[in-house]
Design an enzyme around this catalytic site. Structure first.
Site, PDB file in Angstrom:
ATOM      1  N   MET A  36      10.348 -29.584  16.435  1.00  0.00           N
ATOM      2  CA  MET A  36      11.748 -29.270  16.878  1.00  0.00           C
ATOM      3  C   MET A  36      12.698 -30.408  17.516  1.00  0.00           C
ATOM      4  O   MET A  36      13.922 -30.058  17.671  1.00  0.00           O
ATOM      5  CB  MET A  36      11.755 -28.255  17.966  1.00  0.00           C
ATOM      6  CG  MET A  36      11.125 -26.848  17.756  1.00  0.00           C
ATOM      7  SD  MET A  36      10.581 -25.754  18.892  1.00  0.00           S
ATOM      8  CE  MET A  36      12.415 -24.994  19.097  1.00  0.00           C
ATOM      9  N   LYS A  89       5.480 -29.442  11.477  1.00  0.00           N
ATOM     10  CA  LYS A  89       6.597 -28.506  11.820  1.00  0.00           C
ATOM     11  C   LYS A  89       7.087 -28.913  13.255  1.00  0.00           C
ATOM     12  O   LYS A  89       6.184 -28.273  13.953  1.00  0.00           O
ATOM     13  CB  LYS A  89       6.670 -27.208  11.475  1.00  0.00           C
ATOM     14  CG  LYS A  89       7.714 -26.346  12.023  1.00  0.00           C
ATOM     15  CD  LYS A  89       7.559 -24.876  11.721  1.00  0.00           C
ATOM     16  CE  LYS A  89       8.599 -24.094  12.241  1.00  0.00           C
ATOM     17  NZ  LYS A  89       8.293 -23.829  13.703  1.00  0.00           N
ATOM     18  N   ASP A  95      -0.793 -25.857  16.311  1.00  0.00           N
ATOM     19  CA  ASP A  95      -0.924 -24.452  15.800  1.00  0.00           C
ATOM     20  C   ASP A  95      -0.792 -24.330  14.506  1.00  0.00           C
ATOM     21  O   ASP A  95      -0.096 -25.421  13.793  1.00  0.00           O
ATOM     22  CB  ASP A  95       0.128 -23.538  16.399  1.00  0.00           C
ATOM     23  CG  ASP A  95       1.714 -23.936  16.148  1.00  0.00           C
ATOM     24  OD1 ASP A  95       1.868 -25.023  17.194  1.00  0.00           O
ATOM     25  OD2 ASP A  95       2.080 -23.866  15.398  1.00  0.00           O
ATOM     26  N   THR A 134       4.140 -32.425  20.073  1.00  0.00           N
ATOM     27  CA  THR A 134       3.165 -31.622  19.187  1.00  0.00           C
ATOM     28  C   THR A 134       4.032 -30.896  17.918  1.00  0.00           C
ATOM     29  O   THR A 134       5.176 -31.116  18.192  1.00  0.00           O
ATOM     30  CB  THR A 134       2.535 -30.606  20.325  1.00  0.00           C
ATOM     31  OG1 THR A 134       3.721 -29.812  20.801  1.00  0.00           O
ATOM     32  CG2 THR A 134       1.582 -31.017  21.328  1.00  0.00           C
ATOM     33  N   GLU A 192       3.318 -32.994  27.524  1.00  0.00           N
ATOM     34  CA  GLU A 192       2.980 -33.704  26.318  1.00  0.00           C
ATOM     35  C   GLU A 192       3.154 -35.285  26.652  1.00  0.00           C
ATOM     36  O   GLU A 192       2.237 -35.865  26.179  1.00  0.00           O
ATOM     37  CB  GLU A 192       4.036 -33.538  25.073  1.00  0.00           C
ATOM     38  CG  GLU A 192       3.863 -32.131  24.589  1.00  0.00           C
ATOM     39  CD  GLU A 192       4.915 -32.159  23.428  1.00  0.00           C
ATOM     40  OE1 GLU A 192       4.815 -31.228  22.337  1.00  0.00           O
ATOM     41  OE2 GLU A 192       6.168 -32.795  23.563  1.00  0.00           O
TER      42      GLU A 192
HETATM   43  N1  ADE Z   1       5.664 -27.646  18.539  1.00  0.00           N
HETATM   44  C1  ADE Z   1       4.167 -27.422  18.511  1.00  0.00           C
HETATM   45  N2  ADE Z   1       4.018 -26.250  17.365  1.00  0.00           N
HETATM   46  C2  ADE Z   1       5.242 -26.110  16.743  1.00  0.00           C
HETATM   47  C3  ADE Z   1       5.734 -25.203  15.777  1.00  0.00           C
HETATM   48  N3  ADE Z   1       4.945 -24.137  15.270  1.00  0.00           N
HETATM   49  N4  ADE Z   1       7.048 -25.294  15.493  1.00  0.00           N
HETATM   50  C4  ADE Z   1       7.952 -26.177  16.254  1.00  0.00           C
HETATM   51  N5  ADE Z   1       7.533 -26.823  17.152  1.00  0.00           N
HETATM   52  C5  ADE Z   1       6.162 -26.977  17.499  1.00  0.00           C
END
Ligand code: ADE
Length: 243
Positions: free
Chosen positions: A174, A172, A198, A89, A16
């Site tokens: 992390m 969303k 996604d 992302t 990334e």
């Molecule tokens: N990074 C990219 N897509 C993600 C997702 N669905 N949940 C957490 N982190 C992400």
């Protein structure tokens, strides 16, 4: 150390970060931030970028909340930035008009998986950290403003989805809320800039969408981060932040 006046971009995955470094001309060799941690930093007079680095046992990028907090702490102690941006992302939401490649800028930031139904610990778990108001900048660049929500899993069980619906999350990830918590301790302005790989509330597997859309999203992330940094910094002696 006196404040550097530069913004600091905090990221989790090398793949990334590479397009972002290239867009921002951060070509200097990386420097390690601490002997015991893999966190590393690239810098230019205008901006710094830090990455969590590889997990020494598993040999993969150190994603998720603990490395994000440690890297943020080390980089803030070293550079005293004027603004911290958690970039990367994220998953998006069809229900809220999300699409692959959409750029989201935080107007609020939460944890969605710290469920602690014990009086005031409930609010502590959710976080709801301070986010600097850069709405005008985001809107002028065509970014989607909204809540960025963090958890330590790529998938999203029903309880997490319900929590994210309660504050209408648009992204969303992390890491963002872990970075935001460190910034709050230092009283440093924080935001998050995320590009959607996604759609969390679609029938397709999150992991498959993530892999197929990763390249397009990270290229968009590089361009979007450059546009954003150029708009919020003024070329001059200290590249002051314009908010
Ligand atoms: N990074 C990219 N897509 C993600 C997702 N669905 N949940 C957490 N982190 C992400």
């Amino acid at each position: 150390m006196p404040p550097s006046g530069r913004p600091l971009i905090v990221m989790a995955m090398e793949a990334e970060a590479a397009p972002v470094r290239s867009a921002l001309n951060l070509e200097t060799p990386a420097e390690k931030l601490h002997p015991a941690f893999s966190s590393k930093i690239w810098e230019s007079p205008r901006v710094c970028l830090v990455l969590n680095g590889e997990d020494r046992r598993y040999g993969v990028d150190s994603i998720a909340s603990q490395p994000a907090a440690i890297t943020s702490l080390l980089a803030i102690e070293r550079d005293r930035p004027s603004l911290v941006i958690s970039a990367g992302t994220a998953g998006g939401f069809v229900n809220r008009g999300g699409h692959i490649g959409q750029v989201c800028l935080a107007d609020s930031c939460y944890f969605h998986d710290r469920r602690i139904p014990l009086e005031a610990f409930d609010a502590y778990g959710n976080g709801n950290y301070p986010v600097v108001d850069l709405g005008d900048v985001g809107t002028s660049l065509g970014f989607q403003l909204g809540a960025v929500s963090t958890g330590n899993a790529l998938d999203a069980p029903e309880a997490d989805l319900a929590k994210m619906d309660s504050y209408q999350a648009v992204a969303k990830d992390m890491e963002a809320a872990a970075v935001a918590w460190v910034c709050e301790q230092f009283d440093i302005p924080f935001t998050a800039l995320k590009v959607i790989t996604d759609l969390v509330d679609s029938d397709e597997s999150t992991a498959e969408q993530f892999v197929s859309n990763f390249e397009i999203a990270t290229q968009r992330l590089g361009d979007a981060t450059k546009e954003f940094i150029e708009l919020i910094t003024t070329e001059g002696e200290d590249y002051a932040i314009r908010t």
